[in-house]
Design an enzyme around this catalytic site. Structure first.
Site, PDB file in Angstrom:
ATOM      1  CB  CYS A 110      -0.874   0.042   1.336  1.00 45.39           C
ATOM      2  SG  CYS A 110      -2.201  -1.541   1.416  1.00 45.39           S
ATOM      3  CG  HIS A 247      -3.152   3.451   2.348  1.00 41.14           C
ATOM      4  ND1 HIS A 247      -3.724   2.821   1.189  1.00 41.14           N
ATOM      5  CD2 HIS A 247      -3.264   2.330   3.118  1.00 41.14           C
ATOM      6  CE1 HIS A 247      -4.112   1.715   0.900  1.00 41.14           C
ATOM      7  NE2 HIS A 247      -3.814   1.187   2.208  1.00 41.14           N
ATOM      8  CG  ASN A 277      -6.678  -0.950   1.033  1.00 40.55           C
ATOM      9  OD1 ASN A 277      -5.971  -0.630   0.225  1.00 40.55           O
ATOM     10  ND2 ASN A 277      -6.019  -1.718   2.079  1.00 40.55           N
TER      11      ASN A 277
END
Length: 357
Positions: A110, A247, A277
């Site tokens: 990520c 994020h 996500n």
């Protein structure tokens, strides 16, 4: 001194959407269970490979910058879900857009996009490159065991890209911090790799698994510590931050992060409800959305941070340039998709659900 500033941006989301209500038709969950815990309402499911998503985002970023692919000196593609391991998919994107330059993939999960931005900034500051294309792209739906509620509800597919260009003006990347803590790397993992026994089909469990509570704590700590470092490095006060683009893993993580940093929540850009996500793609997609929504203005100071498998963490302080609208728009599009998100995942969902019984 040379600085690296963002001059182009583009995103690509596949058209098929899988809602929380769709998920509830085949696993034991509900919108009422998912949304309060994550902030997610839906996610996009790709009918094409990661490189196709990345290529469309790249073409849109090039158009926004008013550049031709031949003017790019390097392509850095951050992904944990490439079409192929050999060759890298940055080379696929390079072929698709017609660039002639260095091209490589990185996997920092990520944090991949911010890692890529840091590498691109270093190349520009050294004088090695003048223009670098940085992409975050994922097709994480491929890695999901659709019988596991704890992961099936979280992830989505998509891509985002930016062009970084050299400038003598103090703008763009002002500071960044990258880190990795391998002590608990197993709490967020997928088992795909050469450790699998190629002769034993039962060893092919390469699906995403994680310890949610432990990740929650470590994500807040990792992003918070590195964010503090980039602010101290540049002598920036938290009150001088115009926008935080974190994020997009979980809305509760974002809320806790900005609260502990004593930053007003209204300064946090959150779009996880629409996408879930998307790992390395969340921050570049969020940049594009923030620009579209008028949340980024010329000269704004932007803090971005991320946390991911490894356990990676990253933070970056940016000063936006003068332009917040694209110079041009690309007509690049994905091939048509005749299926809904539910139809795209149904075969895999049926397989995993039957296996779990």
């Amino acid at each position: 001194m040379q600085y690296a500033t963002i001059t182009g941006w583009g995103k690509c989301l596949p058209p098929a959407i899988l809602t929380n209500h769709d998920l509830a038709t085949f696993i034991e969950t509900s919108d009422e269970w998912i949304r309060p815990r994550t902030g997610i309402s839906q996610r996009h499911i790709s009918h094409v490979n990661t490189s196709e998503l990345a290529s469309v985002a790249a073409k849109r970023a090039l158009a926004a910058a008013g550049l031709d692919a031949s003017q790019i000196d390097m392509i850095i593609l951050a992904t944990a879900s490439p079409d192929t391991l050999i060759p890298n998919i940055a080379s696929t994107v390079q072929a698709n857009i017609g660039a002639q330059c260095a091209a490589f993939d990185i996997n920092a999960a990520c944090c991949g996009f911010l890692y890529g931005m840091g590498l691109a900034n270093a190349q520009i500051q050294s004088g090695q490159c003048q223009r670098v294309l940085v992409i975050g792209a994922e097709r994480l739906s491929f890695y999901l065991d659709w019988s596991r509620r704890e992961t099936a509800v979280l992830f989505g597919d998509g891509a985002g890209a930016v062009i970084l260009e050299a400038t003598d003006t103090k703008q763009g990347v002002l500071a960044y911090e990258l880190n990795n803590d391998p002590s608990c790397r197993e709490i967020l993992s997928a088992g795909f790799g050469t450790k699998m026994d190629r002769f034993d089909a039962d060893s092919l469990d390469f699906f995403i698994q994680f310890d949610g509570q432990e990740i929650f704590k470590r994500a807040i700590r990792g992003m918070g510590q590195l964010s503090k470092k980039v602010l101290e490095k540049t002598g920036t006060n938290k009150d001088d931050i115009d926008l935080v683009i974190p994020h997009q893993a979980n809305e509760r993580i974002i809320d806790t992060l900005v609260s502990r940093m004593k930053i007003d929540k209204s300064k946090a850009f959150i779009n996880i409800a629409n996408y879930g996500n998307t790992s390395a793609a969340t921050i570049p997609i969020a940049i594009c959305d923030a620009l579209e929504q008028g949340r980024i203005n010329a000269g704004d100071t932007i803090l971005s941070c991320a946390f991911g498998a490894g356990l990676t963490s990253a933070a970056m302080l940016l000063k936006w340039g003068d332009r917040v609208t694209p110079i041009a728009e690309s007509d690049a599009e994905l091939p048509p998709c005749d299926s809904t998100g539910l139809e795209l995942v149904k075969r895999a969902a049926d397989y995993f659900l039957s296996k779990a019984q």
